[in-house]
Design an enzyme around this catalytic site. Structure first.
Site, PDB file in Angstrom:
ATOM      1  N   SER A  81       0.961  -1.319  -0.016  1.00 37.59           N
ATOM      2  CA  SER A  81       0.073  -0.084   0.076  1.00 37.59           C
ATOM      3  C   SER A  81       0.948   1.290   0.105  1.00 37.59           C
ATOM      4  O   SER A  81       0.688   2.038  -0.743  1.00 37.59           O
ATOM      5  CB  SER A  81      -0.809   0.007   1.378  1.00 37.59           C
ATOM      6  N   HIS A 135       0.017   4.581   3.899  1.00 39.85           N
ATOM      7  CA  HIS A 135      -0.629   5.373   2.875  1.00 39.85           C
ATOM      8  C   HIS A 135       0.023   6.661   2.736  1.00 39.85           C
ATOM      9  O   HIS A 135       0.396   7.250   1.365  1.00 39.85           O
ATOM     10  CB  HIS A 135      -2.171   5.180   2.865  1.00 39.85           C
TER      11      HIS A 135
END
Length: 225
Positions: free
Chosen positions: A124, A188
């Protein structure tokens, strides 16, 4: 007339760039997932990033590991889109370098911020880093480029806002002690920020003209002398 019509497409046709790096990254992610969850190969779990006592290589290897199929499939979708954009614009080496640096940077920030009982896995952070890089390298005054940035930009704005909200309530993210199943919004956000820093650093490197241009400029000076 027929010869001219047949010749025009060949003359205007630009050589296509070979995009192979993104497929090797995807295959590596899938291969590790199969070895881990289907064949349950011993030693794969040691590739996870354990925050209580991490090994140095886990900051890299954890970017290729995933908790479950949903986790993997969602990452592969965005990885293909943004990774392909980066490879088309900057090349194979830049893709691998961007994936590793943004993934490691995201894991490092996660390790510094998240609780010691957490376990980090997944691409991610690298995906968000590749997204940021793909947007920044495409920024120009061409209306087609601007449209691409706007389409991709609405995605990153939504995710950054989610990450900002999640970062204010980290304790609630890890309820029940099952930190591996939690969504690591810190990765993220930090992956995207590492992508911004990477593009900024590369933009500071002065570009050198090709050898042909240098030689031509020297020839012009010699002629004037």
């Amino acid at each position: 007339m027929d010869q001219l019509e047949l010749g025009k497409p060949e003359e205007r046709r630009k050589p296509e760039k070979r995009v192979n790096g993104i497929f090797w990254i995807i295959l590596l992610n899938i291969g590790i997932y199969v070895a881990d969850h289907l064949f349950q190969v011993r030693g794969i779990k040691s590739l996870y990033l354990y925050h209580n006592w991490p090994a140095w290589y886990q900051f890299v290897t954890a970017t290729f590991c995933h908790a479950n199929w949903n986790h993997l499939s969602s990452n592969l979708f965005f990885l293909y889109i943004f990774g392909k954009l980066v490879e088309e614009e900057e090349g194979n080496f830049a893709l691998w370098l961007s994936y590793i640096l943004t993934g490691v940077g995201a894991n490092l920030v996660s390790w510094l911020i998240l609780p010691r009982n957490a376990v980090s896995v997944g691409a991610s952070g690298a995906v968000f880093g590749l997204f940021t890089i793909s947007v920044l390298v495409k920024m120009s005054w061409d209306w087609r480029k601007i449209l691409e940035v706007l389409i991709l930009g609405q995605f990153v704005i939504e995710k950054v806002m989610e990450a900002a909200q999640a970062s204010t309530a980290l304790s609630g993210t890890f309820r029940g002690g099952n930190s591996l199943q939690s969504v690591n919004h810190i990765a993220h956000l930090s992956g995207a920020l590492v992508g911004v820093v990477l593009v900024w650093l590369l933009s500071r490197v002065p570009s050198q003209p090709p050898n042909g241009e240098v030689s031509n400029s020297h020839r012009k000076k010699d002629r004037t002398l």
